[in-house]
Design an enzyme around this catalytic site. Structure first.
Site, PDB file in Angstrom:
ATOM      1  N   GLY A 277       0.814  -1.200   0.000  1.00 43.13           N
ATOM      2  CA  GLY A 277       0.000   0.000   0.000  1.00 43.13           C
ATOM      3  C   GLY A 277       0.853   1.258   0.000  1.00 43.13           C
ATOM      4  O   GLY A 277       1.913   1.321  -0.635  1.00 43.13           O
ATOM      5  N   SER A 278       0.414   2.243   0.753  1.00 45.43           N
ATOM      6  CA  SER A 278       1.006   3.581   0.641  1.00 45.43           C
ATOM      7  C   SER A 278       2.411   3.720   1.201  1.00 45.43           C
ATOM      8  O   SER A 278       3.046   4.759   0.979  1.00 45.43           O
ATOM      9  CB  SER A 278       0.085   4.609   1.307  1.00 45.43           C
ATOM     10  OG  SER A 278      -1.132   4.708   0.601  1.00 45.43           O
ATOM     11  N   VAL A 279       2.921   2.731   1.936  1.00 38.18           N
ATOM     12  CA  VAL A 279       4.317   2.872   2.364  1.00 38.18           C
ATOM     13  C   VAL A 279       5.238   2.875   1.145  1.00 38.18           C
ATOM     14  O   VAL A 279       6.359   3.397   1.189  1.00 38.18           O
ATOM     15  CB  VAL A 279       4.743   1.772   3.364  1.00 38.18           C
ATOM     16  CG1 VAL A 279       3.925   1.846   4.637  1.00 38.18           C
ATOM     17  CG2 VAL A 279       4.660   0.392   2.753  1.00 38.18           C
ATOM     18  N   PHE A 280       4.757   2.313   0.013  1.00 42.40           N
ATOM     19  CA  PHE A 280       5.571   2.318  -1.213  1.00 42.40           C
ATOM     20  C   PHE A 280       5.710   3.731  -1.776  1.00 42.40           C
ATOM     21  O   PHE A 280       6.598   3.990  -2.590  1.00 42.40           O
ATOM     22  CB  PHE A 280       4.945   1.392  -2.255  1.00 42.40           C
ATOM     23  CG  PHE A 280       5.818   1.146  -3.450  1.00 42.40           C
ATOM     24  CD1 PHE A 280       6.978   0.390  -3.350  1.00 42.40           C
ATOM     25  CD2 PHE A 280       5.483   1.675  -4.694  1.00 42.40           C
ATOM     26  CE1 PHE A 280       7.793   0.170  -4.460  1.00 42.40           C
ATOM     27  CE2 PHE A 280       6.289   1.455  -5.801  1.00 42.40           C
ATOM     28  CZ  PHE A 280       7.449   0.698  -5.686  1.00 42.40           C
ATOM     29  N   LYS A 281       4.862   4.643  -1.337  1.00 42.41           N
ATOM     30  CA  LYS A 281       4.963   6.026  -1.817  1.00 42.41           C
ATOM     31  C   LYS A 281       6.276   6.680  -1.399  1.00 42.41           C
ATOM     32  O   LYS A 281       6.712   7.650  -2.023  1.00 42.41           O
ATOM     33  CB  LYS A 281       3.769   6.834  -1.314  1.00 42.41           C
ATOM     34  CG  LYS A 281       2.445   6.399  -1.938  1.00 42.41           C
ATOM     35  CD  LYS A 281       1.247   7.071  -1.290  1.00 42.41           C
ATOM     36  CE  LYS A 281      -0.063   6.555  -1.876  1.00 42.41           C
ATOM     37  NZ  LYS A 281      -1.252   7.060  -1.168  1.00 42.41           N
TER      38      LYS A 281
END
Length: 482
Positions: free
Chosen positions: A216-220
């Site tokens: 999810g958004s930790v990849f941002k």
């Protein structure tokens, strides 16, 4: 010699030749393979006749062997079994060994080449042979806080020392008692194993390293690193942030979490986009950067698809296939085929914390001979340099904003600046989302980097995983006098 007798003699000669070749093949070529085969219980049984070395954490034996009065000379015990089970694994008469019990088996069993001098001395002195000790890098306060924080959920926590790569904590739940798999009662061992197998989530799987999940958004953070590293973006660069984004070449509309709006103006600075975790902004940003830049940055952080040995073997993390710009947009928010282990997630945070340098994770601090002489000591190694110190500083500023002003508020620690990023990853229709948090502290002088993963938590990373991260960070900093 008549023909029939000659044929018999030749046949016998051929059979003897094949027998000799097979014996030599087994004893010479396959000897190491057969000796290390977990199914070879004969070797395991022989090892019970010698005192197996201990697994030690901060001076305390978390796995040790004690003398018995039964046919097997020593019994393996785990005084704090469920707390350290994800790391120690078990040493079982029926099911062989797992985790550190397997990865460090040669040292613990006394067969490691570094213990040759000890074995030679034992031969001449008649002293009972014994295995060496393995001293781990774990901080007991971190380990206990991580396991307590995960109680009642399925998940994992990994904490690293950003400057060295030392693993400070490695938790996985649900957990189990390795002592019940390491007893001398075969029936009891099998009964407990059956009990574990009947559970919805097998406690014997170390979810911190043995499986990977959509981040999810930790990849941002990775996508932000790719953008900042081009020199064309800064934290203040304004990027598109629409309420919905129609993915290129499709009619699919990508939306923000909860169908929310990131900005009334439909655009915002990169730092604000990370602070509120704007899906549309990062999907478009990834598309604008292109697959090569996103993939190269992910690989620089360690997401190569290959696992590590720490010395336990880990699953790989990677971006997966990206066959179109639409797929790239979905991948850029940590969905589609992107997968991370919790260890890998902690590595991303640790690299940012360490001025852009990623250190190789490791669990063994020292190897000791039976007389406690240190025969080997960890030597931290650099794995890669995914970003420059300047970019790491920019990422730190952005991640500080996430905790101070955005989705990571629950990770705040009084008197300490925490940098972090939340993540909520969709799994499948009608299946609760995974929840993530990665971060480090203190932001100005990082002492710990942490990743928290809660499987199918159903909430958000901010309300489910961030509070666990706070507890882990506090536990370590209090132990350091911070």
């Amino acid at each position: 010699m008549n023909a029939p007798l000659r044929r018999v003699a030749i046949s016998v000669l051929v059979l003897f030749t094949l027998l000799i070749v097979n014996v030599n093949y087994i004893q010479v070529v396959r000897s190491d393979e057969l000796r290390d085969d977990p199914a070879n219980t004969r070797v395991l049984t022989e090892e019970y006749d010698r005192e197996r070395g201990s697994i030690v954490v901060d001076g305390t034996e978390v796995a040790l062997s004690v003398p018995t009065q039964d046919q097997l000379t020593y019994l393996r015990q785990y005084p704090q079994g469920p707390v350290y089970a994800p790391v120690t694994g078990y040493y079982s008469l029926i099911y062989s060994n797992t985790q550190m019990e397997r990865a460090a088996n040669d040292v613990l069993a006394g067969s490691d080449a570094r213990l040759f001098a000890r074995r030679l001395a034992d031969l001449f002195t008649g002293r009972d042979p014994a295995g060496g000790d393995v001293v781990l890098t774990l901080d007991p306060a971190v380990q206990e806080a991580a396991m307590a924080g995960l109680e009642g959920v399925t998940g994992a926590v990994v904490a690293l020392d950003p400057s060295t790569g030392a693993v400070l904590g490695m938790a996985s739940t649900p957990t189990y008692d390795p002592g019940l798999l390491s007893s001398h009662d075969p029936a009891g061992i099998r009964a407990y194993a059956a009990e574990l197998e009947a559970m919805d989530a097998d406690p014997r799987l170390n979810r911190a390293i043995q499986d990977n999940y959509p981040p999810g958004s930790v990849f941002k953070v990775v996508v932000s690193a790719a953008a900042l590293s081009t020199g064309e973006y800064t934290p203040d660069t304004v990027v598109p942030a629409p309420d919905t984004l129609t993915l290129p070449g499709t009619s699919t509309e990508l939306r923000n979490f909860g169908n929310s709006s990131c900005s009334s103006s439909q655009e915002q600075s990169l730092i604000d986009a990370l602070t509120v975790s704007c899906n549309t902004a990062f999907a478009q940003l990834g598309i604008d950067l292109g697959e090569d830049r996103v993939r190269e940055m992910a690989e620089a952080f360690g997401m190569t698809g290959e696992g590590l040995e720490i010395p336990m073997e880990t699953a790989g993390s990677g971006v997966g296939d990206i066959e179109s710009e639409a797929a790239l947009g979905q991948s850029s928010i940590g969905q589609r085929d992107v997968r991370m282990t919790p260890l890998q997630a902690a590595m991303v945070a640790a690299a940012v914390a360490n001025d852009g340098t990623l250190m190789t994770p490791y669990l063994v601090d020292q190897v000791r001979a039976p007389d406690l002489t240190v025969i080997d000591r960890a030597d931290p190694e650099e794995l890669s340099e995914p970003v420059s110190a300047e970019v790491a500083g920019q990422l730190t500023e952005m991640m500080e904003s996430v905790v101070a002003n955005g989705s990571g508020r629950a990770a705040r620690v009084p008197g300490v600046t925490v940098a972090g990023k939340t993540g909520t990853a969709q799994v499948a229709e009608d299946v609760p989302d995974h929840n993530w948090f990665i971060g480090f502290a203190p932001a100005e002088d990082p002492q710990i980097a942490v990743a928290v993963f809660v499987a199918n938590g159903g909430g958000t990373g901010g309300d489910t995983s961030a509070p666990i991260a706070r507890e882990v960070i506090e536990a370590h900093l209090e132990g350091q006098g911070g």
